[in-house]
Design a protein around this motif. Sequence first.
Motif, short mmCIF file in Angstrom:
data_model
loop_
_atom_site.label_atom_id
_atom_site.label_comp_id
_atom_site.label_asym_id
_atom_site.label_seq_id
_atom_site.Cartn_x
_atom_site.Cartn_y
_atom_site.Cartn_z
N THR A 135 14.54 -31.31 28.63
CA THR A 135 15.42 -30.50 29.11
C THR A 135 16.69 -30.79 28.67
O THR A 135 17.13 -32.07 28.43
N CYS A 152 13.16 -26.98 28.48
CA CYS A 152 14.09 -26.17 29.56
C CYS A 152 15.42 -26.32 29.12
O CYS A 152 15.92 -27.51 28.81
N THR A 195 13.03 -24.51 35.41
CA THR A 195 14.26 -25.13 34.90
C THR A 195 15.36 -24.78 35.84
O THR A 195 15.33 -23.49 36.38
N GLY A 223 16.21 -30.40 34.91
CA GLY A 223 17.26 -29.84 34.67
C GLY A 223 18.59 -30.44 34.85
O GLY A 223 18.44 -31.58 35.10
#
Length: 276
Positions: free
Chosen positions: A5, A31, A105, A147
């Motif tokens: 992420t 993500c 995400t 995220g």
Amino acid sequence: MRIATWNVNSLKARLPRVEEWLSYAQPDVMCLQETKLADSAFPSMAFAALGYEAAHCGEGRWNGVAILSRVGLDDVVAGFSDQQEDEDTEARLLWATCGGVRIGTVYVPNGRMVGSEFYEEKLAWLDRLRRHVEGACDPSEPLVMCGDFNVAPEDRDVWDPTKLHGGTHVSQPEREAVAALQRWGLVDVFRSLHDEDRLYSWWDYRAGDFHQHRGLRIDLVLATKPVAERATFALIDRFARKGKLPSDHAPLLVDFDDDDVSGAGSRERSRGAGRS
DNA sequence: ATGGTAGCGCTGCTA
């Protein structure tokens, strides 16, 4: 499976660095947050050239989230489960199933100042996310939600809790909102593998904060136990925060031992078979 | 000394 992420702070400005990072980190699923692009401007072809399918939920100037995958990308859903057709929501949440795992995400609102209307909206957004997850998912199923949460879960995730403007990212209600997700069954995978303090994922561009190591750990990979128990490695890649035109966030990657991450328990079964 | 940078986009807001 390797899941990563990264809040890229404009995918338009960051595309060369994202392409470079994908090439050497080789995540199976990536993500992204803060793409700051309309869907029509999303560079799908650049990611296809690197072997990734992509889904994007964008609005243009602000926000924007995406999922890239080279292990399948199915059942893409943008936004909250209780979202109305005509609701004017910001592009902060996107789901897809990749390699047998439901993956989200998220880009949580910043909140600006404790007590502001933006702070209240941040808390409401986090609560709505919790209700969405509780209603749509089961903690016994493989789920990864990652995220920029814009919350540092504990004081050891912060260079100096007393020096943050307005005290956002560290306030008790924000931390409680993340703790509620954890109580439901999501594990902070990076923290489960690293106990140390001073491990940050974001540093303000200003005042040499990165150089002085004044940062926060606000980017999280949260996973349900069937996935979290199979985590073998986690890294915040500070190298990607250095050099020319960096994002203010570093990417976070996690490896899962995944010959069967979908939870059917083939490893346990095969051990049992070996004993019998 | 209470600052600073970056992105978007062209003015000042957002982070």
